[in-house]
Design a protein around this motif. Structure first.
Motif, PDB file in Angstrom:
ATOM      1  N   ASN A   1       0.816  -1.210   0.000  1.00  0.00           N
ATOM      2  CA  ASN A   1       0.000   0.000   0.000  1.00  0.00           C
ATOM      3  C   ASN A   1       0.851   1.262   0.000  1.00  0.00           C
ATOM      4  O   ASN A   1       0.486   2.251   0.622  1.00  0.00           O
ATOM      5  N   GLN A   2       1.959   1.258  -0.691  1.00  0.00           N
ATOM      6  CA  GLN A   2       2.801   2.442  -0.682  1.00  0.00           C
ATOM      7  C   GLN A   2       2.129   3.614  -1.383  1.00  0.00           C
ATOM      8  O   GLN A   2       2.154   4.711  -0.901  1.00  0.00           O
ATOM      9  N   LEU A   3       1.528   3.384  -2.528  1.00  0.00           N
ATOM     10  CA  LEU A   3       0.917   4.466  -3.296  1.00  0.00           C
ATOM     11  C   LEU A   3      -0.578   4.226  -3.449  1.00  0.00           C
ATOM     12  O   LEU A   3      -1.019   3.110  -3.668  1.00  0.00           O
TER      13      LEU A   3
ATOM     14  N   LEU B   1      -0.800   6.505  -8.155  1.00  0.00           N
ATOM     15  CA  LEU B   1      -0.382   5.690  -9.297  1.00  0.00           C
ATOM     16  C   LEU B   1      -0.847   6.314 -10.615  1.00  0.00           C
ATOM     17  O   LEU B   1      -0.087   6.357 -11.592  1.00  0.00           O
ATOM     18  N   GLU B   2      -2.089   6.820 -10.624  1.00  0.00           N
ATOM     19  CA  GLU B   2      -2.623   7.462 -11.832  1.00  0.00           C
ATOM     20  C   GLU B   2      -1.847   8.738 -12.148  1.00  0.00           C
ATOM     21  O   GLU B   2      -1.520   9.012 -13.297  1.00  0.00           O
ATOM     22  N   ARG B   3      -1.550   9.511 -11.105  1.00  0.00           N
ATOM     23  CA  ARG B   3      -0.783  10.737 -11.291  1.00  0.00           C
ATOM     24  C   ARG B   3       0.611  10.430 -11.847  1.00  0.00           C
ATOM     25  O   ARG B   3       1.102  11.098 -12.743  1.00  0.00           O
ATOM     26  N   ARG B   4       1.229   9.385 -11.316  1.00  0.00           N
ATOM     27  CA  ARG B   4       2.545   8.959 -11.807  1.00  0.00           C
ATOM     28  C   ARG B   4       2.488   8.510 -13.259  1.00  0.00           C
ATOM     29  O   ARG B   4       3.357   8.834 -14.058  1.00  0.00           O
ATOM     30  N   LYS B   5       1.429   7.759 -13.581  1.00  0.00           N
ATOM     31  CA  LYS B   5       1.251   7.281 -14.954  1.00  0.00           C
ATOM     32  C   LYS B   5       1.076   8.464 -15.906  1.00  0.00           C
ATOM     33  O   LYS B   5       1.699   8.510 -16.972  1.00  0.00           O
TER      34      LYS B   5
ATOM     35  N   GLU C   1       3.546   9.612 -18.936  1.00  0.00           N
ATOM     36  CA  GLU C   1       3.065   9.792 -20.310  1.00  0.00           C
ATOM     37  C   GLU C   1       3.420  11.184 -20.836  1.00  0.00           C
ATOM     38  O   GLU C   1       3.869  11.330 -21.970  1.00  0.00           O
ATOM     39  N   ARG C   2       3.222  12.218 -19.984  1.00  0.00           N
ATOM     40  CA  ARG C   2       3.573  13.586 -20.399  1.00  0.00           C
ATOM     41  C   ARG C   2       5.076  13.703 -20.644  1.00  0.00           C
ATOM     42  O   ARG C   2       5.514  14.341 -21.607  1.00  0.00           O
ATOM     43  N   ASN C   3       5.846  13.079 -19.794  1.00  0.00           N
ATOM     44  CA  ASN C   3       7.298  13.114 -19.952  1.00  0.00           C
ATOM     45  C   ASN C   3       7.721  12.413 -21.241  1.00  0.00           C
ATOM     46  O   ASN C   3       8.587  12.915 -21.975  1.00  0.00           O
ATOM     47  N   ASN C   4       7.137  11.253 -21.513  1.00  0.00           N
ATOM     48  CA  ASN C   4       7.451  10.530 -22.756  1.00  0.00           C
ATOM     49  C   ASN C   4       7.079  11.366 -23.975  1.00  0.00           C
ATOM     50  O   ASN C   4       7.845  11.426 -24.945  1.00  0.00           O
ATOM     51  N   LEU C   5       5.917  12.008 -23.928  1.00  0.00           N
ATOM     52  CA  LEU C   5       5.484  12.854 -25.037  1.00  0.00           C
ATOM     53  C   LEU C   5       6.444  14.027 -25.222  1.00  0.00           C
ATOM     54  O   LEU C   5       6.850  14.341 -26.344  1.00  0.00           O
ATOM     55  N   SER C   6       6.816  14.640 -24.122  1.00  0.00           N
ATOM     56  CA  SER C   6       7.747  15.765 -24.184  1.00  0.00           C
ATOM     57  C   SER C   6       9.103  15.328 -24.741  1.00  0.00           C
ATOM     58  O   SER C   6       9.695  16.026 -25.570  1.00  0.00           O
TER      59      SER C   6
END
Length: 157
Positions: free
Chosen positions: A81-83, A88-92, A96-101
């Motif tokens: 139960n760490q996250l 988890l959704e925010r990290r995902k 995704e934004r980082n990969n796009l950038s």
């Protein structure tokens, strides 16, 4: 033996800790926690738990001096139960934004490189034309000098 030995050597503290902790804390005056941690450090080859124990002890002593309760516990993170699902959704989303950038940046760099290559080719072609013009002008100059020298010789006669 210890992962942290290189750090200790770099900091000039290599002699502060023995290479094997087993058996050196058998004295009954030493806290059982210290004995357990020292044995664990010896088995695992890490000093981090010993450092945590020292920090815990310093916190307890500081609170004791202030007259506060001085019970300190180290909580181990719960792997299951760490996250939260939101985390988890925010990290995902961030990933995704980082990969796009990153993709956009790589594409921009690739386009800039193509533009620079086109500009280099254009300038090289222009350089070739300019060199050809220089050769033609030098040839014309040489012909004019020859013509003037012939003209001067005929007038001198």
């Amino acid at each position: 033996m210890f992962e942290d030995n290189q750090f200790l050597e770099d900091e000039g503290m290599s002699g502060l800790f023995p290479s094997n902790y087993d058996g050196i804390f058998d004295d009954e005056t030493i806290d059982k926690d210290v004995q357990e941690v020292a044995s664990k450090c010896s088995r695992e080859g890490k000093l981090s738990d010993l450092v945590k124990l020292e920090l815990k002890t310093k916190i307890q002593l500081g609170k004791h001096k202030k007259g506060e309760s001085f019970h300190v516990e180290w909580r181990q993170p719960d792997d299951n139960n760490q996250l939260t699902p939101e985390d988890l959704e925010r990290r995902k989303d961030q990933r995704e934004r980082n990969n796009l950038s990153a993709r956009k940046h790589r594409l921009k760099k690739k386009e800039e490189k193509a533009q620079m290559k086109k500009e280099m080719i254009r300038l090289e072609e222009k350089n070739v034309l300019l060199k050809q013009t220089v050769r033609e002008l030098e040839s014309l100059k040489d012909k004019l000098y020859e013509g003037f020298s012939v003209l001067l010789k005929t007038e001198a006669v």
